[in-house]
Design a protein around this motif. Structure first.
Motif, PDB file in Angstrom:
ATOM      1  N   CYS A 188     -27.782  61.162  30.846  1.00 65.16           N
ATOM      2  CA  CYS A 188     -27.845  59.784  30.347  1.00 65.16           C
ATOM      3  C   CYS A 188     -27.291  59.657  28.936  1.00 65.16           C
ATOM      4  N   THR A 189     -27.127  60.776  28.269  1.00 69.05           N
ATOM      5  CA  THR A 189     -26.583  60.739  26.919  1.00 69.05           C
ATOM      6  C   THR A 189     -25.097  60.368  26.969  1.00 69.05           C
ATOM      7  N   GLU A 190     -24.742  59.349  26.226  1.00 66.69           N
ATOM      8  CA  GLU A 190     -23.348  58.876  26.252  1.00 66.69           C
ATOM      9  C   GLU A 190     -22.412  59.929  25.673  1.00 66.69           C
ATOM     10  N   LYS A 191     -21.348  60.166  26.364  1.00 75.06           N
ATOM     11  CA  LYS A 191     -20.354  61.115  25.896  1.00 75.06           C
ATOM     12  C   LYS A 191     -19.711  60.600  24.613  1.00 75.06           C
ATOM     13  N   GLU A 192     -19.608  61.462  23.619  1.00 73.35           N
ATOM     14  CA  GLU A 192     -19.021  61.055  22.347  1.00 73.35           C
ATOM     15  C   GLU A 192     -17.561  60.671  22.557  1.00 73.35           C
ATOM     16  N   LYS A 193     -17.190  59.513  22.007  1.00 78.01           N
ATOM     17  CA  LYS A 193     -15.830  59.003  22.196  1.00 78.01           C
ATOM     18  C   LYS A 193     -14.853  59.696  21.259  1.00 78.01           C
ATOM     19  N   THR A 194     -13.641  59.898  21.727  1.00 73.16           N
ATOM     20  CA  THR A 194     -12.591  60.444  20.877  1.00 73.16           C
ATOM     21  C   THR A 194     -12.129  59.350  19.916  1.00 73.16           C
ATOM     22  N   TYR A 195     -11.412  59.758  18.884  1.00 74.31           N
ATOM     23  CA  TYR A 195     -10.916  58.766  17.921  1.00 74.31           C
ATOM     24  C   TYR A 195      -9.982  57.780  18.613  1.00 74.31           C
ATOM     25  N   GLU A 196      -9.149  58.285  19.520  1.00 74.99           N
ATOM     26  CA  GLU A 196      -8.213  57.415  20.237  1.00 74.99           C
ATOM     27  C   GLU A 196      -8.949  56.392  21.101  1.00 74.99           C
ATOM     28  N   GLU A 197     -10.071  56.787  21.683  1.00 71.97           N
ATOM     29  CA  GLU A 197     -10.870  55.854  22.484  1.00 71.97           C
ATOM     30  C   GLU A 197     -11.494  54.774  21.605  1.00 71.97           C
ATOM     31  N   LEU A 198     -11.973  55.158  20.429  1.00 74.60           N
ATOM     32  CA  LEU A 198     -12.515  54.181  19.488  1.00 74.60           C
ATOM     33  C   LEU A 198     -11.430  53.219  19.014  1.00 74.60           C
ATOM     34  N   GLU A 199     -10.250  53.775  18.785  1.00 73.89           N
ATOM     35  CA  GLU A 199      -9.094  52.979  18.355  1.00 73.89           C
ATOM     36  C   GLU A 199      -8.746  51.923  19.412  1.00 73.89           C
ATOM     37  N   ALA A 200      -8.695  52.336  20.655  1.00 75.04           N
ATOM     38  CA  ALA A 200      -8.392  51.414  21.752  1.00 75.04           C
ATOM     39  C   ALA A 200      -9.492  50.373  21.911  1.00 75.04           C
ATOM     40  N   GLU A 201     -10.724  50.780  21.650  1.00 80.52           N
ATOM     41  CA  GLU A 201     -11.866  49.859  21.756  1.00 80.52           C
ATOM     42  C   GLU A 201     -11.727  48.720  20.746  1.00 80.52           C
ATOM     43  N   VAL A 202     -11.334  49.059  19.524  1.00 80.87           N
ATOM     44  CA  VAL A 202     -11.114  48.033  18.496  1.00 80.87           C
ATOM     45  C   VAL A 202     -10.041  47.045  18.951  1.00 80.87           C
ATOM     46  N   LEU A 203      -8.918  47.577  19.421  1.00 77.49           N
ATOM     47  CA  LEU A 203      -7.809  46.719  19.836  1.00 77.49           C
ATOM     48  C   LEU A 203      -8.196  45.843  21.028  1.00 77.49           C
ATOM     49  N   CYS A 204      -8.890  46.412  21.998  1.00 74.13           N
ATOM     50  CA  CYS A 204      -9.304  45.636  23.172  1.00 74.13           C
ATOM     51  C   CYS A 204     -10.193  44.465  22.767  1.00 74.13           C
ATOM     52  N   ASP A 205     -11.092  44.712  21.821  1.00 79.42           N
ATOM     53  CA  ASP A 205     -12.031  43.670  21.402  1.00 79.42           C
ATOM     54  C   ASP A 205     -11.356  42.546  20.630  1.00 79.42           C
ATOM     55  N   VAL A 206     -10.409  42.893  19.744  1.00 80.20           N
ATOM     56  CA  VAL A 206      -9.895  41.873  18.818  1.00 80.20           C
ATOM     57  C   VAL A 206      -8.559  41.261  19.229  1.00 80.20           C
ATOM     58  N   LEU A 207      -7.850  41.841  20.189  1.00 80.91           N
ATOM     59  CA  LEU A 207      -6.559  41.265  20.581  1.00 80.91           C
ATOM     60  C   LEU A 207      -6.657  39.813  21.054  1.00 80.91           C
ATOM     61  N   GLU A 256      -8.574  37.558  19.836  1.00 77.84           N
ATOM     62  CA  GLU A 256      -8.629  36.799  18.586  1.00 77.84           C
ATOM     63  C   GLU A 256      -7.263  36.760  17.918  1.00 77.84           C
ATOM     64  N   ILE A 257      -6.531  37.878  18.004  1.00 79.59           N
ATOM     65  CA  ILE A 257      -5.172  37.923  17.469  1.00 79.59           C
ATOM     66  C   ILE A 257      -4.292  36.905  18.200  1.00 79.59           C
ATOM     67  N   ALA A 258      -4.402  36.861  19.519  1.00 79.66           N
ATOM     68  CA  ALA A 258      -3.608  35.926  20.317  1.00 79.66           C
ATOM     69  C   ALA A 258      -3.913  34.486  19.922  1.00 79.66           C
ATOM     70  N   LYS A 259      -5.187  34.169  19.732  1.00 75.76           N
ATOM     71  CA  LYS A 259      -5.568  32.804  19.322  1.00 75.76           C
ATOM     72  C   LYS A 259      -5.009  32.471  17.942  1.00 75.76           C
ATOM     73  N   TYR A 260      -5.086  33.444  17.036  1.00 77.34           N
ATOM     74  CA  TYR A 260      -4.549  33.246  15.686  1.00 77.34           C
ATOM     75  C   TYR A 260      -3.049  32.932  15.747  1.00 77.34           C
ATOM     76  N   GLU A 261      -2.322  33.704  16.535  1.00 80.44           N
ATOM     77  CA  GLU A 261      -0.878  33.502  16.633  1.00 80.44           C
ATOM     78  C   GLU A 261      -0.540  32.174  17.306  1.00 80.44           C
ATOM     79  N   LEU A 262      -1.311  31.788  18.296  1.00 80.07           N
ATOM     80  CA  LEU A 262      -1.074  30.512  18.967  1.00 80.07           C
ATOM     81  C   LEU A 262      -1.287  29.348  18.002  1.00 80.07           C
ATOM     82  N   ASN A 263      -2.338  29.420  17.212  1.00 77.01           N
ATOM     83  CA  ASN A 263      -2.586  28.362  16.229  1.00 77.01           C
ATOM     84  C   ASN A 263      -1.506  28.343  15.146  1.00 77.01           C
TER      85      ASN A 263
END
Length: 214
Positions: free
Chosen positions: A18-37, A39-46
């Motif tokens: 049940c212990t969550e596997k520690e994420k690699t840096y690349e996985e954390l990096e992709a997580e940031v992009l997935c979450d905020v893209l 918002e980026i799209a909305k910013y660019e559209l406006n």
């Protein structure tokens, strides 16, 4: 005793699984992009609403009379207002699509560009600079956007370059701080902007703190 030992072993294995596997840096990096893209799209559209300027006034008095110029300018103003209204409606529709899973297409260059820590930041990220790296489309599976990857060559040759309405960006690597802060750059054709993010404990996702256009 044997039963207790078996139960203890089973419990230990259960906790371990049940212990969550520690994420690699690349996985954390992709997580940031997935979450905020989205918002980026909305910013660019406006922002796109401000990129269109009305055509110049017709002032050639040698070709047209004063009355004709007035009529031409009136027609120009009416057409411009119609265009702005249609543009606003189309942008509102596109913004709504960014909130719907995989309904809005967003094109990204398939290599994350190298990045350095902003000189304005006083704290240290886990890494203060990162070299470029290749992206995989699988990294955007959890993104709300329909992210399409293209190569560098495709951004200069063919349909991607010729379609001025296609939301195309060159993203940089993401610098991440252990206290829930992140930074990356978004590179457009003629400009770029810096994106500063925070991790929201309440929403359990990354959110944009501010965008600085340069």
């Amino acid at each position: 005793m044997m039963q207790k030992l078996i139960l203890l072993t089973f419990f230990s294995l259960f906790i371990f699984s049940c212990t969550e596997k520690e994420k690699t840096y690349e996985e954390l990096e992709a997580e940031v992009l997935c979450d905020v893209l989205p918002e980026i799209a909305k910013y660019e559209l406006n922002q796109s609403q401000n990129n269109f300027l009305p055509p110049p006034l017709e002032m050639d008095s040698l070709k047209f009379s004063k009355e004709e110029i007035q009529q031409l300018n009136k027609k120009r103003d009416e057409d411009w207002m119609t265009f702005k209204l249609e543009l606003k409606q189309n942008i509102e529709i596109a913004i709504k699509k960014t909130d719907q899973f995989k309904k809005y297409k967003y094109v990204v260059i398939d290599t994350l560009l190298s990045v350095n820590k902003p000189t304005t930041e006083e704290f240290k990220y886990e890494y203060d600079s990162l070299p470029e790296r290749k992206l995989s489309v699988n990294e955007f599976e959890k993104s709300n956007l329909n992210v399409v990857l293209v190569s560098y060559s495709d951004t200069f040759e063919g349909g991607v370059r010729n379609d001025e309405h296609l939301p195309l960006s060159g993203l940089s690597r993401v610098l991440i701080h252990k206290n829930g802060k992140a930074f990356f750059q978004c590179n457009k054709m003629y400009y770029h902007y810096n994106v500063f993010c925070n991790f929201s404990q309440k929403q359990k996702k990354w959110k944009i703190e501010k965008i600085i256009k340069e």
